[in-house]
Design a protein around this motif. Sequence first.
Motif: not given
Length: 424
Positions: A274-279, A346-352, A368-373
């Motif tokens: 997320a930080s990379i894509n913001e930059a 239940q945990g695990g990798m974030p969706i966004a 709504a505007s967040a990039q899906r991971m």
Amino acid sequence: MTVFLILATMLVAGALLLVIPPMLGAGAKAREHAARQEQARTVLVVLREQLAELDAERAAGRIAEADYQRSRDEVEQRALAEGGTAEAGVDGAPARGWALGVVFAVPVLAVTVYMLLGTPAGLDPENLKPAPEAGHQITPEQMQAMVAQLAERLEREPDNVQGWMMLGRSYAVMQNFQGAVATWQKIGAQIPEQADILADWADLLAGAAGRKFEGDPDRLIVRALALDPNHVKALALSGTSAFRRGDYAQASAQWEKILASLQPGVEPYPSILASINEARTKGGLPLLSPPAGPQAAGMAGGGGAAEQGGAASTALTLRGRLSLAPELASKAGADDTIFVFARPAQGGMPIAALRIRAGELPVDFDFASAQRMSQGPLPAQIAIGARLSKGGSATASAGDLESQAVLAAPDAEGVSIVIDRVRK
């Protein structure tokens, strides 16, 4: 009360059992043992004095080494002989009179002393109340005193690697930036050439300057990366410094080096992405896509829609409000970075993930505007949480501020997230 009396009686009886038998039947043995002990102490005193005199004579050069050794042997033999002769003439008469007196005197004396000095009212159940829990935590004043002592010690031991690490992290946890700067100005030039230490102090000094990296922080980061080009914290700080001065391509490049060392299903991959894509967005560069294939499919927490308890819409439109608890307001800087995560219940990798400045709080957020991971159906319930990074890094660390996770539907509105605790 009954339990106390039983225990007290048992203790008195036990004491009497230890004292009375030797006085009645084994008095001779007891006194023999005492006499031997006394003689042993005498022998030790004599031996010590004689040896001290011999040592002084040898040190002054008034006695040859051979004479010294011979005299030492004679002193030891004479002292042992005197100790052996002291064992004769032991009185073996039982002390029955004393034993009878002790049997009656000890219980009476114990009760009398307790009545005078104890708390007899405490035996009454009506007077028993829970005592407040004693505090065993170190007070802030005690912590400051220990940190000050460690700083003084490092003045004498500037090469103490562990000491430097402890000192930097202590200042960070205490948010004592003034003390950190004062210590740095005094002995910072002697800091050991260790990437971990250099990165920690770069982070600390940048925090003291309001997250400004110009000067010593940037120089320390460069030194850390020269020692270890793949040092995660140094790369994270280098990217943050570049991001703050508007060099978004450099920020993305430094953070991508961290990303390359992580597995897509392992934290903190999504926050770094997320930080990379913001930059990249600010720098006009193409976005970096999450990995495709089985790894990406598992980032939503594993399993298909049926295993998630029914799939929700593929659109993540969850909205709400993020705030900071008033008691933590003094611990948050306006330029501190906050990451808001949406992940399977239940945990695990974030969706966004979203990235927000602490100075914007309280603030409304919208996924709504967040990039899906991760792609594919969303679970029926999503856990929303937030973390304020004190170091400006996507990597979680002690001292960060965070919220508890809140469960909500992917299209829920009005979700309230409160950052209300400090990460240990």
